[in-house]
Design a protein around this motif. Sequence first.
Motif, short mmCIF file in Angstrom:
data_model
loop_
_atom_site.label_atom_id
_atom_site.label_comp_id
_atom_site.label_asym_id
_atom_site.label_seq_id
_atom_site.Cartn_x
_atom_site.Cartn_y
_atom_site.Cartn_z
N MET A 53 -58.88 91.24 18.45
CA MET A 53 -58.27 90.10 17.93
C MET A 53 -57.01 90.32 17.02
O MET A 53 -57.21 91.01 16.30
N GLY A 54 -55.93 89.67 17.32
CA GLY A 54 -54.85 90.14 16.44
C GLY A 54 -54.59 89.00 15.41
O GLY A 54 -55.38 88.01 15.44
N SER A 55 -53.90 89.24 14.28
CA SER A 55 -53.71 88.11 13.29
C SER A 55 -52.10 87.94 13.07
O SER A 55 -51.41 88.84 13.24
N LEU A 56 -51.95 86.59 12.99
CA LEU A 56 -50.43 86.18 12.59
C LEU A 56 -50.86 85.48 11.13
O LEU A 56 -51.26 84.51 11.05
N TYR A 57 -50.02 86.29 10.38
CA TYR A 57 -50.07 85.63 8.80
C TYR A 57 -48.65 84.66 8.75
O TYR A 57 -47.82 85.33 9.05
N TYR A 58 -48.76 83.70 8.28
CA TYR A 58 -47.79 82.67 8.41
C TYR A 58 -47.73 82.19 6.88
O TYR A 58 -48.55 81.57 5.95
N ALA A 59 -46.40 82.27 6.35
CA ALA A 59 -45.84 81.78 5.08
C ALA A 59 -46.69 82.55 3.91
O ALA A 59 -47.01 83.85 4.44
N ASN A 60 -47.11 81.95 3.17
CA ASN A 60 -48.03 82.57 1.98
C ASN A 60 -49.54 82.23 2.13
O ASN A 60 -50.32 82.45 1.26
N GLU A 61 -50.02 81.80 3.54
CA GLU A 61 -51.41 81.53 3.54
C GLU A 61 -52.33 83.01 3.44
O GLU A 61 -51.75 83.91 4.10
#
Length: 107
Positions: free
Chosen positions: A1-9
């Motif tokens: 499972m990959g991860s997408l970090y968005y903005a400062n979340e």
Amino acid sequence: MGSLYYANEAEPIEIEDRALAHLKIVISTKLRRNESFTLSWVLPERAGRETIWVHPSIPMRFIFDDAVSPKINNRWLQDMMNSANSSGGISLVEETIEVAQPDTVRS
């Protein structure tokens, strides 16, 4: 499972590696063109969905569990790109698999 970090979340958006690899190509292409769009996905645990606004000024980071890049499915990639170009934005959907047509028998 990959991860997408968005903005400062602090919490990532978890996306299966294969889908994330395709999504990364579409997002990178759109942002390189300085184009903004929405990205939506289903939240199965809540039976709902979530949408984010993707813009060149918003930082994003892609993390893959698998070190090897998957083979890219051009049909699925094109389907994602078409949806990114629509007013509804990208909706993460199941992979589109092309079925080879049997050769026609000639008499």
